[in-house]
Design an enzyme around this catalytic site. Structure first.
Site, short mmCIF file in Angstrom:
data_model
loop_
_atom_site.label_atom_id
_atom_site.label_comp_id
_atom_site.label_asym_id
_atom_site.label_seq_id
_atom_site.Cartn_x
_atom_site.Cartn_y
_atom_site.Cartn_z
CB CYS A 141 21.70 42.14 42.49
SG CYS A 141 20.14 42.77 41.84
CG ASN A 147 16.33 41.24 38.34
OD1 ASN A 147 15.47 40.75 37.62
ND2 ASN A 147 17.39 41.82 37.84
CB CYS A 172 19.14 48.35 42.89
SG CYS A 172 17.76 49.09 43.80
NE ARG A 173 22.95 45.07 44.78
CZ ARG A 173 23.16 44.19 45.74
NH1 ARG A 173 24.38 44.07 46.24
NH2 ARG A 173 22.18 43.43 46.19
CB SER A 174 21.33 42.27 38.54
OG SER A 174 20.01 42.13 38.96
CG ASP A 214 21.06 46.46 48.55
OD1 ASP A 214 20.54 47.32 47.81
OD2 ASP A 214 20.40 45.58 49.12
P1 4NP Z 1 19.19 44.90 44.44
O1 4NP Z 1 18.69 45.82 45.67
O2 4NP Z 1 19.56 43.55 45.03
O3 4NP Z 1 20.37 45.64 43.94
O4 4NP Z 1 18.03 44.84 43.47
C1 4NP Z 1 17.66 45.44 46.52
C2 4NP Z 1 16.37 45.82 46.25
C3 4NP Z 1 15.34 45.49 47.11
C4 4NP Z 1 15.62 44.75 48.25
C5 4NP Z 1 16.90 44.36 48.52
C6 4NP Z 1 17.93 44.70 47.65
N1 4NP Z 1 14.57 44.41 49.15
O5 4NP Z 1 14.85 43.84 50.20
O6 4NP Z 1 13.40 44.69 48.86
#
Ligand code: 4NP
Length: 159
Positions: free
Chosen positions: A9, A12, A14-16, A128
Site C-alpha cells: 500500500c 505500510n 494500515c492496509r498492507s 485508504d
Molecule cells: P496505508 O495508509 O497506505 O494503508 O498504510 C496510509 C498511512 C499513512 C499515510 C498514508 C496512507 N500517510 O500519508 O502518512
C-alpha cells in the site's frame, strides 16, 4: 514449493499490514504456514520502522487477527524475489509497475490488484482508512478477508 507474497500500500501501516495479518491468520487456520513467505511494504517511506496503525491493529485484534509487521519501503529487489505482489489501490499499482519497469527483465514478480481476488464486493480498490473513522478500518478488513480467502483458494485449491 514455497510461494512468496508481498502486500503493498502507500504507508505500510494500515492496509498492507492488515492484508499480511489476514493472510497469515488464514495460513494458521489451514496449517499452511510452511508453504508461504508473506510480507508487506509501502510505496512511500514516511513510516519506515513503525508498527501498524493502532486503529488498524485494534480492528484486526477484534477479529482475532494480529498485525506483526513493521513498515518498510518496497525496493527493486522485491520485484526479483517475490512471486506475487498484491497492490491495494490504483496508485500503488502504478507505482509498483513503474518500479518493475526500472528493474527491467529482472522483475519476475507477478503484480496484481488485491481486489481482483474479491468476489463479495464490487470495489476495485481498498480505500485508504488513515484519515477516516473506525468504520473505514472495519471495511478494509471486510474487503481483505474476502480477497485473501479467495487468493489462498486460488493458490492452494485443496486446502
Ligand atoms: P496505508 O495508509 O497506505 O494503508 O498504510 C496510509 C498511512 C499513512 C499515510 C498514508 C496512507 N500517510 O500519508 O502518512
Amino acid at each position: 514449493m514455497t510461494k512468496s507474497l508481498l502486500f503493498v500500500c502507500l504507508g505500510n501501516i494500515c492496509r498492507s499490514p492488515a492484508a499480511e495479518g489476514v493472510f497469515l491468520h488464514l495460513l494458521d487456520q489451514r496449517g499452511l504456514n510452511d508453504q508461504f513467505i508473506v510480507d508487506s511494504a509501502g510505496t512511500g517511506g514516511w513510516h519506515v520502522g513503525n508498527p501498524a496503525d493502532r486503529r488498524m491493529q485494534a480492528a484486526a485484534n477484534k477479529r482475532g487477527i494480529q498485525l506483526p509487521s513493521r513498515a518498510r519501503q518496497i525496493s527493486l529487489d522485491d520485484l526479483r524475489t517475490f512471486d506475487l505482489v498484491l497492490t491495494m489501490d490504483d496508485a500503488n499499482l502504478a507505482a509498483v509497475r513503474s518500479l518493475a519497469d526500472e528493474a527491467g527483465s529482472q522483475a519476475t514478480a507477478t503484480i496484481q490488484p488485491m481486489l481482483s481476488f474479491s468476489t463479495a464486493f464490487s470495489e476495485t480498490e481498498v480505500p485508504d482508512p488513515y484519515y477516516g473513522g473506525e468504520a473505514g478500518f472495519e471495511h478494509v478488513l471486510d474487503l481483505l478477508e474476502d480477497a485473501c480467502s479467495n487468493l489462498l483458494d486460488d493458490i492452494c485449491p485443496s486446502s
